[in-house]
Enzyme design. Structure first.
Site, PDB file in Angstrom:
ATOM      1  N   ARG A  41       5.638 -13.087   9.000  1.00  0.00           N
ATOM      2  CA  ARG A  41       5.991 -12.325   8.878  1.00  0.00           C
ATOM      3  C   ARG A  41       7.222 -11.370   9.338  1.00  0.00           C
ATOM      4  O   ARG A  41       8.118 -12.176  10.797  1.00  0.00           O
ATOM      5  CB  ARG A  41       5.326 -10.292   8.828  1.00  0.00           C
ATOM      6  CG  ARG A  41       5.124 -10.674  10.670  1.00  0.00           C
ATOM      7  CD  ARG A  41       4.460  -8.928  11.018  1.00  0.00           C
ATOM      8  NE  ARG A  41       3.295  -9.012   9.857  1.00  0.00           N
ATOM      9  CZ  ARG A  41       2.771  -7.163   9.457  1.00  0.00           C
ATOM     10  NH1 ARG A  41       4.108  -6.302   9.212  1.00  0.00           N
ATOM     11  NH2 ARG A  41       2.116  -7.180   8.093  1.00  0.00           N
TER      12      ARG A  41
ATOM     13  N   LYS B 206       4.255   0.929   9.795  1.00  0.00           N
ATOM     14  CA  LYS B 206       4.419   2.295   8.997  1.00  0.00           C
ATOM     15  C   LYS B 206       3.688   3.708  10.256  1.00  0.00           C
ATOM     16  O   LYS B 206       4.187   4.543  10.101  1.00  0.00           O
ATOM     17  CB  LYS B 206       3.529   2.734   7.966  1.00  0.00           C
ATOM     18  CG  LYS B 206       4.282   1.668   6.623  1.00  0.00           C
ATOM     19  CD  LYS B 206       3.591   1.212   5.736  1.00  0.00           C
ATOM     20  CE  LYS B 206       2.889   0.189   4.861  1.00  0.00           C
ATOM     21  NZ  LYS B 206       2.611   0.000   4.365  1.00  0.00           N
TER      22      LYS B 206
ATOM     23  N   GLU C 225       0.790  -0.953  -0.269  1.00  0.00           N
ATOM     24  CA  GLU C 225      -0.097  -0.088   0.083  1.00  0.00           C
ATOM     25  C   GLU C 225       0.322   1.067  -0.321  1.00  0.00           C
ATOM     26  O   GLU C 225       1.916   0.994   0.478  1.00  0.00           O
ATOM     27  CB  GLU C 225      -0.915   0.162   1.306  1.00  0.00           C
ATOM     28  CG  GLU C 225      -1.804   1.052   1.355  1.00  0.00           C
ATOM     29  CD  GLU C 225      -2.799   1.373   2.227  1.00  0.00           C
ATOM     30  OE1 GLU C 225      -2.960   0.573   3.199  1.00  0.00           O
ATOM     31  OE2 GLU C 225      -3.597   2.253   2.214  1.00  0.00           O
TER      32      GLU C 225
HETATM   33  P1  ATP Z   1       2.234  -1.569   7.964  1.00  0.00           P
HETATM   34  O1  ATP Z   1       0.821  -2.845   8.621  1.00  0.00           O
HETATM   35  O2  ATP Z   1       2.940  -1.416   8.487  1.00  0.00           O
HETATM   36  O3  ATP Z   1       1.036  -1.082   7.485  1.00  0.00           O
HETATM   37  P2  ATP Z   1       1.591  -3.408   6.124  1.00  0.00           P
HETATM   38  O4  ATP Z   1       2.060  -4.925   5.783  1.00  0.00           O
HETATM   39  O5  ATP Z   1       0.040  -3.877   5.763  1.00  0.00           O
HETATM   40  O6  ATP Z   1       2.910  -2.661   7.261  1.00  0.00           O
HETATM   41  P3  ATP Z   1       1.399  -3.613   2.971  1.00  0.00           P
HETATM   42  O7  ATP Z   1       1.968  -2.346   2.344  1.00  0.00           O
HETATM   43  O8  ATP Z   1       0.444  -3.559   2.855  1.00  0.00           O
HETATM   44  O9  ATP Z   1       2.125  -3.115   4.221  1.00  0.00           O
HETATM   45  O10 ATP Z   1       2.281  -5.213   2.904  1.00  0.00           O
HETATM   46  C1  ATP Z   1       2.964  -5.057   1.505  1.00  0.00           C
HETATM   47  C2  ATP Z   1       2.939  -6.394   1.937  1.00  0.00           C
HETATM   48  O11 ATP Z   1       4.231  -6.887   2.636  1.00  0.00           O
HETATM   49  C3  ATP Z   1       2.240  -7.007   2.173  1.00  0.00           C
HETATM   50  O12 ATP Z   1       1.930  -8.292   0.918  1.00  0.00           O
HETATM   51  C4  ATP Z   1       3.051  -7.652   3.255  1.00  0.00           C
HETATM   52  O13 ATP Z   1       2.184  -9.340   3.731  1.00  0.00           O
HETATM   53  C5  ATP Z   1       4.556  -7.793   3.108  1.00  0.00           C
HETATM   54  N1  ATP Z   1       4.535  -7.319   4.815  1.00  0.00           N
HETATM   55  C6  ATP Z   1       4.481  -6.645   5.138  1.00  0.00           C
HETATM   56  N2  ATP Z   1       5.410  -6.315   6.406  1.00  0.00           N
HETATM   57  C7  ATP Z   1       6.021  -7.617   6.481  1.00  0.00           C
HETATM   58  C8  ATP Z   1       6.621  -8.013   6.929  1.00  0.00           C
HETATM   59  N3  ATP Z   1       7.309  -7.678   8.359  1.00  0.00           N
HETATM   60  N4  ATP Z   1       7.797  -9.692   6.799  1.00  0.00           N
HETATM   61  C9  ATP Z   1       7.044 -10.372   5.932  1.00  0.00           C
HETATM   62  N5  ATP Z   1       5.891  -9.760   5.316  1.00  0.00           N
HETATM   63  C10 ATP Z   1       5.627  -8.394   4.925  1.00  0.00           C
HETATM   64 MG    MG Z   2      -1.443  -3.283   4.581  1.00  0.00          MG
END
Ligand code: ATP
Ligand code: MG
Length: 567
Positions: free
Chosen positions: A264, A274, A37
């Site tokens: 993760r 974030k 995102e």
């Molecule tokens: P936040 O919760 O901090 O906003 P997010 O997971 O929502 O982070 P996204 O931009 O939606 O962030 O993530 C994009 C992709 O990266 C998703 O498929 C998510 O599963 C993966 N991802 C995010 N954080 C991790 C992590 N710590 N380890 C592995 N994959 C991750």
């Molecule tokens: Mg997300």
């Protein structure tokens, strides 16, 4: 690669993809995607997902798209889109152009939403978000039906169209799926599909005032793109039945994507959210998203982490189905290993003390040969100037040394790297008794540090010729959070553990002249002091990327575990 050959590093996801390829599921097609995102920049956790998704496509001869999951214009921005693209390229991956957007599917999603309304499977609700959430129930208690749940199909269709037409204010109504308010999984208790937001979107401009929820968009966007293996993190496993429910009730253009969840990445002494980053940046607790202390890819890049080290780390930690936390020292181990092989050696004195070689001719300068990288002879050698006045590290001298201190002290002889053996003959102090200068003598018979008479000196120290030195600033980093698990316990605020001393700027460093005009991003080892990276924006500012000591090896030794070898 040939899909029938076993892929490297077999894990449960690769086993699954391998089995699908073998069974001809999806006609042997393998298609993944990385779906960020654009509401922030990428972090090291995303790197794990990127390496996995792009790696799978590469290993199975498939395709991995980059798709912006841009369903929430309130939090998103075009600058994050370009930043994310830049970070993925830096990490070493490319994707078929153009970058895809969930927002490109807004019209199709809307058509599908009307289809659900027409089938009596979605309804317009006038309740506000708080009430909806209060009526959702808990894991142990069922939810309550909204009084608007029994609206007729005609009324729902009319209201939904008027929502799109902009007849209602923000949050006045939502569209919800009509599933089951008593469903054992609360996620399936009539989840919201659309909300009203009169805001412009970075891709679709003013075309829409209703926006799909992530849950409504995610599975269908995968299906439209032709994703076969929709890989996401573990917390989405409770949502998989909802995504499947949507896919089951729609007329899909092709294959139904198979969602697979993995744990993760978590690292000690950092936070990977974030929300936390926005607070760190927003409140000026760090110097922007690319602050070298940030676990963002741009922060790590600025600190000097090579992309290859991050990829090697991700390959080493692999993917698993259960949560674990990796030590940050393990990541640093991979960084150090990469830099040991690649970084050019230089001499730099961070906290200088002046040394005058009394018996060295006043105006003489010798250009001594120094090795650029003992691990990589192809990096060759350079000439380092030696003269009568030098700087050495003030911590390499002690007036009254304890037994175990073998470096310079009154009457003591040490070797100067690539140069001569010197002996401390005297000490000059200021009015406060602080040592300000060392008077030394050198032995001309020890050129290159050799001792033809076979005498032993226990210590070799680095130095810089004073008249040739260039000035630099050095920044030394500590952990961003003092606690290994800043959010380790319920109710704990990670910000209580923010390290107040996570950066120490050392202004008066003296560097050998070869370091003048080092370009931004250049990586060097300051002998005995660690690996450093030239700041991308400020010339002659050096970030300490990582120290020389392998703390991971020490942790492993204490735990009696073998130290992994980086590839
Ligand atoms: P936040 O919760 O901090 O906003 P997010 O997971 O929502 O982070 P996204 O931009 O939606 O962030 O993530 C994009 C992709 O990266 C998703 O498929 C998510 O599963 C993966 N991802 C995010 N954080 C991790 C992590 N710590 N380890 C592995 N994959 C991750
Ligand atoms: Mg997300």
């Amino acid at each position: 690669m040939n899909p029938s050959a076993p892929p490297p590093n077999v894990d449960f996801i690769r086993e699954r993809v391998q089995a699908d390829a073998h069974d001809g599921t999806f006609n042997g097609r393998v298609q993944t995607r990385f779906p960020p995102e654009p509401n922030g920049y990428l972090h090291i956790g995303h790197a794990k997902a990127i390496c996995l998704n792009f790696g799978l496509a590469e290993e199975f001869g498939g395709v991995c798209n980059l798709r912006m999951d841009d369903t929430n214009p309130m939090a998103e921005d075009e600058s994050f889109v370009t930043g994310i693209e830049e970070d993925i390229r830096w990490l070493g991956f490319t994707w078929p152009a153009p970058t895809k957007y969930a927002s490109s599917a807004f019209e199709q999603l809307y058509i599908w939403a009307e289809e659900l309304v027409t089938k009596g499977l979605a309804y317009v609700d006038d309740l506000d978000a708080e009430t909806i959430s209060a009526q959702r129930g808990t894991f142990s208690e069922p939810g309550h039906d909204s009084p608007f749940r029994s609206r007729s199909i005609e009324e729902n269709l009319d209201l939904f169209r008027r929502m799109r037409a902009g007849e209602f204010v923000d949050s006045e109504k939502v569209l919800r799926a009509k599933i089951d308010m008593a469903h054992a999984n609360p996620v399936l208790r009539d989840p919201v599909m659309y909300r009203i937001r009169h805001v412009a979107h970075h891709q679709t401009g003013d075309a829409w005032c209703i926006y799909p929820t992530y849950d409504w968009a995610h599975g269908q966007t995968d299906a439209i793109e032709g994703v076969t293996h929709s890989i996401c993190t573990l917390e989405f496993d409770v949502r998989r039945p909802l995504y499947d429910w949507y896919l089951d009730h729609l007329d899909l253009p092709g294959d139904r994507p198979q969602q697979i969840e993995f744990a993760r990445l978590k690292l000690t002494h950092t936070m990977m959210s974030k929300r936390i980053f926005l607070k760190l940046v927003g409140e000026g607790l760090v110097d922007g998203w690319d602050d070298p202390r940030m676990p963002t890819l741009r922060g790590m890049r600025r600190l000097g982490y090579p992309a290859a080290a991050i990829r090697a780390f991700c390959a080493h930690v692999g993917v698993a189905k259960n949560y674990s936390v990796n030590e940050i020292e393990l990541l640093e181990h991979f960084v150090r290993d990469e830099l040991n092989r690649t970084a050019t050696r230089r001499m730099a004195v961070l906290n200088p003390i002046r040394v005058v070689i009394e018996n060295y001719p006043d105006d003489q300068v010798e250009w001594l040969e120094a090795i650029n990288n003992p691990e990589d002879p192809s990096q060759g050698t350079r000439k380092v100037p030696f003269s009568k006045v030098l700087y050495i590290e003030s911590e390499d001298f002690m007036q009254d040394p304890p037994k175990q201190f073998y470096r310079l002290a009154p009457g003591r002889e040490v070797r100067l790297r690539y140069a001569y053996l010197i002996t401390c003959a005297g000490v000059i102090k200021d009015a406060d008794g602080q040592v300000v200068e060392l008077r030394c003598t050198y032995d001309p018979a020890t050129a290159g540090g050799a001792t033809p008479d076979g005498r032993k000196v226990k210590s070799t120290i680095h130095w810089v010729s004073a008249p040739h030195a260039v000035a630099g600033e050095v920044r030394l980093y500590g952990r961003l959070f003092t606690e290994a698990y800043p959010d380790g316990e319920e109710g704990r605020d990670p910000f209580d553990f923010l390290n107040p001393d996570s950066v120490i700027a050392v202004g008066g460093a003296k560097l050998e002249p070869a370091l003048a005009d080092a370009p931004g991003g250049a990586l060097v080892q300051f002998e005995r002091m660690g690996y450093f990276c030239v700041d991308a924006r400020s010339p002659m500012v050096f970030h300490r990327t990582v120290g020389l000591k392998d703390e991971w090896a020490n942790i492993q030794k204490r735990a009696q575990k073998p130290v992994p070898k980086a590839k």
